[in-house]
Motif scaffolding. Structure first.
Motif, short mmCIF file in Angstrom:
data_model
loop_
_atom_site.label_atom_id
_atom_site.label_comp_id
_atom_site.label_asym_id
_atom_site.label_seq_id
_atom_site.Cartn_x
_atom_site.Cartn_y
_atom_site.Cartn_z
N GLU A 132 -10.92 9.25 -9.96
CA GLU A 132 -10.79 8.31 -8.86
C GLU A 132 -9.90 7.08 -9.22
O GLU A 132 -10.09 6.61 -10.40
N PRO A 133 -9.20 6.80 -8.04
CA PRO A 133 -8.51 5.61 -8.28
C PRO A 133 -9.40 4.35 -8.37
O PRO A 133 -10.47 4.28 -8.16
N ASP A 134 -8.66 3.17 -8.99
CA ASP A 134 -9.31 1.95 -8.85
C ASP A 134 -9.48 1.28 -7.61
O ASP A 134 -8.24 0.82 -7.05
N PHE A 135 -10.51 1.45 -6.92
CA PHE A 135 -10.52 1.17 -5.33
C PHE A 135 -10.42 -0.49 -5.35
O PHE A 135 -10.33 -1.02 -4.30
N ASP A 136 -10.66 -1.22 -6.30
CA ASP A 136 -10.63 -2.60 -6.42
C ASP A 136 -9.27 -3.05 -6.42
O ASP A 136 -8.95 -4.34 -5.97
N ASN A 137 -8.16 -2.21 -6.66
CA ASN A 137 -6.71 -2.46 -6.53
C ASN A 137 -6.34 -2.37 -5.31
O ASN A 137 -6.26 -1.28 -4.45
N PRO A 138 -5.70 -3.47 -4.67
CA PRO A 138 -5.12 -3.26 -3.31
C PRO A 138 -4.20 -2.27 -3.08
O PRO A 138 -4.09 -2.00 -1.98
N ALA A 139 -3.21 -2.27 -3.97
CA ALA A 139 -2.55 -1.01 -3.98
C ALA A 139 -3.03 0.58 -3.38
O ALA A 139 -2.50 1.38 -2.87
N ASN A 140 -4.60 0.60 -3.81
CA ASN A 140 -5.05 1.85 -3.47
C ASN A 140 -6.12 1.68 -2.38
O ASN A 140 -6.91 2.65 -2.25
N GLU A 141 -5.95 0.67 -1.47
CA GLU A 141 -6.84 0.23 -0.32
C GLU A 141 -6.93 1.52 0.49
O GLU A 141 -8.03 2.08 1.05
N GLY A 142 -5.88 2.26 0.76
CA GLY A 142 -5.85 3.39 1.74
C GLY A 142 -6.42 4.59 1.12
O GLY A 142 -6.58 5.62 1.84
N LYS B 207 -9.43 5.17 -0.42
CA LYS B 207 -10.99 5.38 -0.21
C LYS B 207 -11.44 6.14 0.91
O LYS B 207 -10.94 6.02 1.90
N ASP B 208 -12.34 6.79 0.30
CA ASP B 208 -12.87 7.92 1.34
C ASP B 208 -11.82 8.85 2.16
O ASP B 208 -12.16 9.39 3.28
N ASN B 209 -10.70 9.26 1.33
CA ASN B 209 -9.48 9.97 1.70
C ASN B 209 -9.30 11.16 0.60
O ASN B 209 -8.33 10.79 -0.13
N PRO B 210 -10.01 11.95 0.70
CA PRO B 210 -9.68 12.99 -0.37
C PRO B 210 -8.25 13.78 -0.61
O PRO B 210 -7.85 13.88 -1.88
N GLU B 211 -7.69 13.70 0.66
CA GLU B 211 -6.36 14.33 0.30
C GLU B 211 -5.38 13.11 -0.50
O GLU B 211 -4.71 13.56 -1.01
N LYS B 212 -5.43 12.06 0.21
CA LYS B 212 -4.81 10.89 -0.39
C LYS B 212 -5.13 10.79 -1.83
O LYS B 212 -4.04 10.38 -2.62
N ILE B 213 -6.34 10.86 -2.31
CA ILE B 213 -6.82 10.47 -3.80
C ILE B 213 -6.04 11.99 -4.60
O ILE B 213 -5.56 11.69 -5.67
N LYS B 214 -6.17 13.17 -4.12
CA LYS B 214 -5.55 14.14 -4.72
C LYS B 214 -3.99 14.10 -4.71
O LYS B 214 -3.49 13.96 -5.87
N GLU B 215 -3.35 13.51 -3.73
CA GLU B 215 -1.88 13.32 -3.83
C GLU B 215 -1.71 12.28 -4.86
O GLU B 215 -0.71 12.21 -5.71
#
Length: 138
Positions: A90-100, A102-110
């Motif tokens: 899981e990405p570091d959701f506290d990092n502003p670059a990873n803001e989009g 959260k709660d988007n499994p396809e984006k996390i997979k990419e």
């Protein structure tokens, strides 16, 4: 002796942290071997999955040409473990670059696929550099 040094370097590189590849230290001076450039030019593809598959295949060729079957088996298992860890990370959701993400499994997979791409590139560069170094010493 140098093969074990290469393995130690490889193991350290791949076991440090799967997501370490996303961190870039601008002060770090990395030698990019010509063999890597040829591999990357051969593999580069807009389809990141195809790009990763090609990089992996080329990396496996490097292993087959430079490591014993026993070493290859160990390294391949470590690679499989790393691929699984990266796929599930899981990405570091506290990092502003990873803001989009959260709660988007396809984006996390990419995101994870892109991280694996960076890892394949780093593994190739580090391994080829280590092999070049060991050949220059002999």
């Amino acid at each position: 002796m140098m093969k074990w040094f290469s393995i130690a370097l490889f193991v350290f590189t791949i076991t440090s942290s799967p997501l370490l590849a996303q961190e870039k230290n601008d002060d770090e001076d990395i030698h990019i071997p010509m063999a890597y450039i040829a591999i990357d030019q051969k593999c580069i593809n807009a389809d990141i999955n195809a790009y990763n598959a090609c990089l992996k295949d080329e990396f496996m060729k490097v292993l087959e040409e430079n490591f014993t079957p026993e070493q290859q088996a160990i390294l391949k298992q470590q690679l499989a473990d790393i691929e699984a860890q990266v796929a599930e990370a899981e990405p570091d959701f506290d990092n502003p670059a990873n803001e989009g993400l959260k709660d988007n499994p396809e984006k996390i997979k990419e995101f994870n696929i892109h991280n694996m791409n960076l890892i394949w590139k780093r593994l190739l560069v580090e391994t080829l550099n280590s092999l070049e170094e060991s050949q220059s010493i002999n």
